[in-house]
Design a protein around this motif. Structure first.
Motif, mmCIF file in Angstrom:
data_model
loop_
_atom_site.group_PDB
_atom_site.id
_atom_site.type_symbol
_atom_site.label_atom_id
_atom_site.label_comp_id
_atom_site.label_asym_id
_atom_site.label_seq_id
_atom_site.Cartn_x
_atom_site.Cartn_y
_atom_site.Cartn_z
ATOM 1 N N VAL A 9 -5.198 6.795 -0.417
ATOM 2 C CA VAL A 9 -3.782 5.644 -1.282
ATOM 3 C C VAL A 9 -4.146 5.227 -2.742
ATOM 4 O O VAL A 9 -4.735 6.166 -3.463
ATOM 5 N N ARG A 10 -2.224 6.093 -2.218
ATOM 6 C CA ARG A 10 -2.093 6.069 -4.161
ATOM 7 C C ARG A 10 -1.140 5.215 -5.076
ATOM 8 O O ARG A 10 -1.376 5.302 -5.989
ATOM 9 N N GLY A 11 -1.444 3.612 -3.889
ATOM 10 C CA GLY A 11 -0.744 2.535 -4.846
ATOM 11 C C GLY A 11 -1.385 1.233 -3.859
ATOM 12 O O GLY A 11 -1.049 1.534 -2.788
ATOM 13 N N PHE A 12 -2.196 -0.108 -4.425
ATOM 14 C CA PHE A 12 -2.336 -0.712 -3.344
ATOM 15 C C PHE A 12 -2.636 -1.847 -4.467
ATOM 16 O O PHE A 12 -3.041 -1.968 -5.615
ATOM 17 N N GLY A 13 -1.943 -3.178 -3.898
ATOM 18 C CA GLY A 13 -1.760 -4.230 -4.959
ATOM 19 C C GLY A 13 -1.013 -5.247 -4.072
ATOM 20 O O GLY A 13 -0.318 -5.317 -2.833
ATOM 21 N N ILE A 41 -5.321 1.139 10.124
ATOM 22 C CA ILE A 41 -6.801 0.004 9.220
ATOM 23 C C ILE A 41 -6.529 -1.387 9.473
ATOM 24 O O ILE A 41 -6.990 -1.913 9.053
ATOM 25 N N LEU A 42 -5.539 -1.609 8.545
ATOM 26 C CA LEU A 42 -4.581 -3.140 8.075
ATOM 27 C C LEU A 42 -5.337 -3.586 9.664
ATOM 28 O O LEU A 42 -5.645 -5.006 8.850
ATOM 29 N N LYS A 43 -4.540 -3.317 10.020
ATOM 30 C CA LYS A 43 -4.781 -4.570 11.593
ATOM 31 C C LYS A 43 -5.546 -4.765 12.033
ATOM 32 O O LYS A 43 -5.926 -5.689 12.558
ATOM 33 N N GLU A 44 -6.786 -3.227 12.013
ATOM 34 C CA GLU A 44 -7.865 -4.226 12.775
ATOM 35 C C GLU A 44 -8.714 -4.754 11.351
ATOM 36 O O GLU A 44 -9.753 -5.332 12.109
ATOM 37 N N GLN A 45 -8.579 -4.789 10.560
ATOM 38 C CA GLN A 45 -8.921 -5.678 9.661
ATOM 39 C C GLN A 45 -8.048 -6.846 8.947
ATOM 40 O O GLN A 45 -9.039 -7.951 8.559
ATOM 41 N N GLY A 46 -7.445 -6.968 10.058
ATOM 42 C CA GLY A 46 -6.921 -8.915 9.793
ATOM 43 C C GLY A 46 -5.169 -9.352 9.259
ATOM 44 O O GLY A 46 -5.154 -10.286 9.523
ATOM 45 N N VAL A 105 0.916 -0.978 0.277
ATOM 46 C CA VAL A 105 0.386 0.143 -0.258
ATOM 47 C C VAL A 105 0.784 0.932 -0.530
ATOM 48 O O VAL A 105 1.876 1.775 0.642
ATOM 49 N N THR A 106 0.633 2.261 -0.750
ATOM 50 C CA THR A 106 1.582 3.367 -1.662
ATOM 51 C C THR A 106 0.890 4.113 -0.437
ATOM 52 O O THR A 106 -0.360 4.691 -1.326
ATOM 53 N N GLU A 145 -11.949 -4.957 -0.628
ATOM 54 C CA GLU A 145 -12.916 -4.785 1.094
ATOM 55 C C GLU A 145 -11.312 -3.915 1.518
ATOM 56 O O GLU A 145 -11.587 -3.008 2.434
ATOM 57 N N LEU A 146 -10.372 -4.215 1.557
ATOM 58 C CA LEU A 146 -9.190 -3.501 2.486
ATOM 59 C C LEU A 146 -9.020 -2.279 1.681
ATOM 60 O O LEU A 146 -9.117 -1.322 2.796
ATOM 61 N N ASN A 147 -9.201 -2.348 0.583
ATOM 62 C CA ASN A 147 -8.983 -0.933 0.405
ATOM 63 C C ASN A 147 -10.127 -0.124 0.283
ATOM 64 O O ASN A 147 -10.033 1.292 0.668
#
Length: 307
Positions: free
Chosen positions: A281-285, A242-247, A231-232, A269-271
């Motif tokens: 979020v400038r990059g996600f993958g 947020i990512l930690k809260e999402q597991g 995630v950029t 869903e995470l994005n």
């Protein structure tokens, strides 16, 4: 095409350059022989080409033992090892004519045509009349490769073939290797450049400190390393929370974003969760694991280490 069993080479003074190597090179493959400088790659190649005797173990090329059967095997093998040996006072063309004349299996009636074809194939036709001593390192590498291509070969052995080449030259050599493989030639390619191997090879083996670490299809080797969620974002702290809260686990926060273990849930869903929370979020993958990732996972060290 190549097989070694418990192959070892110890030099005078006790240096163990190759230690119990079991190597198998399938016919028709482009086989990358990987390892840091000093890992035993060139010593192994010199044994395979009958240039030195192993201390113990066995090696075979084209199904024949070497070095005992080198005279029968080598006419079917083209090789470029540790750079070409050239006559500096001769032109590139005359060097190839001299190489070909020294081959007892070469037909003198087709010599000049084959030399010109080899020069053209490596992009040296325009410089064929220049003396070899005026060639750059990259041009000398090309000329050495041309010498290996003077006749059709069942096996081509290349030791660091892109040494001294600029990026364009490296691309051209990679294209040439692919063409040779498509024509049915097995290519054994030694390199310390992981990216080069990943782009052109079907199979690979990794050496470190004289020992074989792993071998197999390149895709399988890369699959042995984990992919990463990348995630950029400038909001690294919020993104990690947020990512930690999402597991999401195994988070690493950098200046430019967050990397983590690939999630079990749908990445979209995470994005959405990040965007909803106001994270820019400038990059996600999901970033596929590379051969370099696999090497680090296997050895625990970078690839430019001495060994």
């Amino acid at each position: 095409m190549i097989a070694t069993r418990a192959l070892s080479k110890r030099y005078r003074g006790g240096q163990l350059a190759v230690d119990g190597l079991d190597l198998t090179v399938p016919a028709g493959s482009v086989f990358g022989f990987l390892g840091p400088n000093g890992s035993g790659k060139t010593t192994t190649i010199r044994v395979l080409m009958g240039l030195i005797e192993p201390t113990s173990g066995t090696a075979s090329v084209l199904g024949r033992p070497v070095p005992r059967s080198a005279r029968a095997v080598l006419p079917h093998v083209g090789a470029l090892i540790e750079g070409p040996a050239l006559y500096g006072f001769l032109s590139g063309r005359d060097n190839l004519l001299r190489y070909d004349a020294a081959d007892p299996t070469a037909d003198p009636r087709t010599r000049r045509a084959r030399v010109e074809a080899a020069l053209d194939r490596v992009g040296l036709s325009a410089a064929a009349g220049k003396k070899a001593k005026a060639y750059s390192l990259g041009m000398k590498q090309r000329l050495g490769l041309a010498a290996a291509l003077l006749q059709p070969r069942r096996l081509l052995v290349l030791d660091e073939p892109t040494n001294g080449l600029d990026p364009q030259g490296m691309r051209e050599i990679r294209t040439l290797v692919r063409e040779l493989a498509s024509d049915g030639t097995t290519v054994f390619l030694s390199s310390h450049l992981l990216d080069e191997i990943e782009q052109v090879c079907t199979h690979a083996a990794v050496m470190a400190q004289g020992r074989l670490i792993v071998q197999g299809p390149v895709a399988d080797l890369a699959a042995g390393a984990r992919s990463r969620l990348v995630v950029t974002t400038p909001d690294t702290g919020d993104a990690a929370r947020i990512l930690k809260e999402q597991g999401v686990t195994d988070l690493v926060v950098t200046e430019t974003g967050v990397t983590a273990e690939p999630p079990d849930r749908e990445p979209a869903e995470l994005n959405a969760a990040l965007v909803t929370a106001g994270v820019r979020v400038r990059g996600f993958g999901i970033e596929r694991a590379s051969l370099e990732d696999a090497f680090v996972a296997l050895t625990g060290e970078g690839f430019d280490v001495a060994g």
